[in-house]
Design a protein around this motif. Structure first.
Motif, PDB file in Angstrom:
ATOM      1  N   THR A 212      36.691  43.406  42.687  1.00 35.86           N
ATOM      2  CA  THR A 212      35.769  42.372  42.218  1.00 35.86           C
ATOM      3  C   THR A 212      36.008  42.052  40.749  1.00 35.86           C
ATOM      4  N   GLY A 213      36.168  43.089  39.946  1.00 36.50           N
ATOM      5  CA  GLY A 213      36.407  42.866  38.519  1.00 36.50           C
ATOM      6  C   GLY A 213      37.707  42.148  38.252  1.00 36.50           C
ATOM      7  N   TRP A 214      38.773  42.568  38.977  1.00 35.24           N
ATOM      8  CA  TRP A 214      40.064  41.920  38.744  1.00 35.24           C
ATOM      9  C   TRP A 214      40.012  40.456  39.188  1.00 35.24           C
ATOM     10  N   GLY A 215      39.305  40.191  40.269  1.00 32.82           N
ATOM     11  CA  GLY A 215      39.143  38.797  40.680  1.00 32.82           C
ATOM     12  C   GLY A 215      38.378  37.994  39.654  1.00 32.82           C
ATOM     13  N   ALA A 216      37.386  38.634  39.010  1.00 26.53           N
ATOM     14  CA  ALA A 216      36.587  37.930  38.013  1.00 26.53           C
ATOM     15  C   ALA A 216      37.404  37.559  36.778  1.00 26.53           C
TER      16      ALA A 216
END
Length: 533
Positions: A212-216
């Motif tokens: 999720t963080g990397w996508g953000a």
């Protein structure tokens, strides 16, 4: 054209004939032929098939970026690979203006860093297409794993083939666009969430947070759509099981990943709260933002030459993007989605998709919610209806729903013991049926690369050493493409390109690169003229 159409009826007839053949084969014999589909062979073969197909359609691991954002991502990845966040602003910076790239006060692409960081291995190996190809392969493998767990091997195989043959989607997979990263992260996040709910192990929740963080830090709005339903599921489970420590560790990891964005801001522009994206928007396209209507704030700079015409259509779209027009806008975008999933011979799948929604496994509704959320979220942003790239992450959900519906129908037609074999045969039939489409997309993906390839080949033939080429675009130049490519290493790069903005600008640039053979290239005549000092 009538519904479902002649091609759909022929395909349906062939499927029925296959079902009749399969029903006459002993289940034990079929089990020996399809046993591989329950083990690791299925995701491995899915990944190999998807990566190989993408490589063939794209034209190799050194495929030329066509659209401006693709070129900007490669520049960003090359900067990272060389240990830089940015380069100093080039001399006569206006002559190096490249869409999606800052040229002042520094040279740096506008994008968040997530996608470009994953492209680094390909840049180091001088094979920039390597990582996009691997991302597609990993996405296919995860799609097969998820759907197999949801609805069995037959549904997984059918979903994979339906995804690979969706109308027009090959263009987005065979590209340097960041949606290849976020599509994978959606599936990875769902898989990790499922494993966490099964096992309760912290590492799986950490993987959800990392994805999720990397996508953000790659596509923030797209991952917000993903994060909301996933976050609700996680929070409900944490409250029920009191695994607060796991949630704390996951939030800490996600926050750590998000800190790459302010780090990029600091390393690029010297301030933690000043992003390249915000600065670029203010400099060139202040109207390009989420919201309704047109922001008439004038840009600080303008694109040179015909590239400025590229903004005209975007300005018109933003002006027309009003709340009252949202039903029409959504209808246009969904029409593109419908054509990709149910166009021409694929109309056969419409009732199967409806049927699938009636008995879809509960876990699959998380994907359906994200699919719907993505279309609703982008209603706040003006874009061409045909620009389906923004919804690439949702294409896996569409393929899975249709694949599950088709598998259920085949299961009813031939019986449980024969359903996997029937799924394999029907998937092969669909793939063969789509070969003309695959060939057409192969040509459509490779053809736009040809002008850039021919341009660079001409420069190499003209000057085998280091070159400097000043560009004069024709009046009919496509504003969405560019021969200008800024480079991460201006000292050793074999070719530097800049716009021809007159003798004074050329002289300033020549002085900065005195060891290069310099030419002026006229796009209208395709002629190279030596640039005299």
């Amino acid at each position: 054209m009538s519904f479902p159409g002649r091609q759909s009826w022929v395909l349906l007839l062939l499927i029925v004939l296959l079902a009749l053949v399969v029903r006459r084969i002993a289940p034990a014999r079929l089990a020996r032929l399809t046993g591989w589909s329950e083990g690791p062979a299925l995701p491995i073969l899915a990944g190999i098939l998807a990566a190989s197909l993408t490589l063939w359609q794209w034209g190799g691991l050194r495929a030329v970026p066509v659209i401006h954002d693709e070129a900007a991502y490669l520049l960003q990845a090359d900067l990272f690979a060389k240990g830089h966040w940015a380069q100093p602003s080039p001399p006569a910076a206006e002559a190096f203006t490249q869409p999606a790239v800052l040229v002042t006060p520094v040279l740096a692409p506008k994008m968040p860093p997530g996608h470009a960081l994953l492209l680094i291995p390909g840049m180091l190996l001088h094979a920039p297409g390597l990582m996009p190809m691997l991302l597609v392969g990993a996405t296919a493998a995860l799609l097969a794993l998820l759907v197999r767990r949801l609805a069995g091997a037959s549904a997984a195989i059918l979903s994979l083939v339906l995804w690979l043959t969706q109308g027009g989607q090959a263009r987005w997979r065979a590209s340097y666009f960041s949606e290849n990263t976020t599509t994978l992260l959606w599936l990875l996040g769902w898989w990790a969430l499922w494993r966490w709910r099964d096992s309760g192990r912290t590492r799986w929740l950490l993987l959800v947070a990392a994805a999720t963080g990397w996508g953000a830090i790659t596509r923030p709005l797209t991952m917000l759509v993903f994060a909301i339903p996933v976050g609700i599921v996680v929070l409900i489970d944490v409250v029920r099981t009191r695994r607060w420590a796991q949630l704390g560790w996951a939030m800490a990891l996600g926050t750590l990943v998000l800190m790459l964005v302010p780090l990029q801001n600091r390393m690029t522009l010297g301030r933690w709260n000043r992003s390249p994206l915000t600065l670029y928007t203010r400099q060139y396209i202040p109207f390009d933002k989420v919201g309704f209507g047109l922001d008439t704030t004038p840009p600080e700079f303008t694109m040179p030459g015909p590239l400025v015409r590229g903004n005209d259509r975007f300005i018109a779209l933003h002006r027309e993007h009003q709340p009252a027009a949202l039903p029409r806008i959504l209808q246009g975008r969904l029409r593109v989605w419908f054509s990709a999933n149910f166009g021409v011979w694929r109309r056969l799948f419409v009732p199967l998709a409806i049927l699938a929604l009636c008995f879809l496994p509960r876990a699959a509704w998380l994907g359906v919610a994200s699919w719907a959320g993505l279309y609703l979220a982008y209603l706040g942003y003006a874009h061409e209806p045909a620009w389906a790239l923004y919804y690439a992450e949702a294409t896996t959900v569409s393929a899975a729903v249709i694949g599950i519906g088709l598998a259920w129908w085949l299961f009813s037609a031939v019986g449980g013991a024969r359903s996997t074999a029937m799924g394999v045969l029907v998937a092969a039939l669909i793939f063969c049926w789509a070969i003309p489409d695959l060939q057409r997309w192969h040509d459509a993906i490779r053809e736009p690369q040809r002008p850039e390839q021919e341009f660079r080949a001409s420069v190499e033939a003209l000057s085998p050493g280091k070159s400097l080429v000043f560009l004069r675009y024709s009046a009919t130049h496509d504003p969405h493409t560019s021969f200008l490519r800024n480079v991460a290493d201006p000292v050793d790069a074999p070719l530097i390109t800049a716009f021809d903005l007159g003798p004074e600008s050329r002289a300033s640039i020549r002085a900065a690169f005195p060891d290069r053979s310099a030419f002026v290239w006229d796009e209208a005549t395709h002629q190279f003229t030596p640039e005299n000092r």
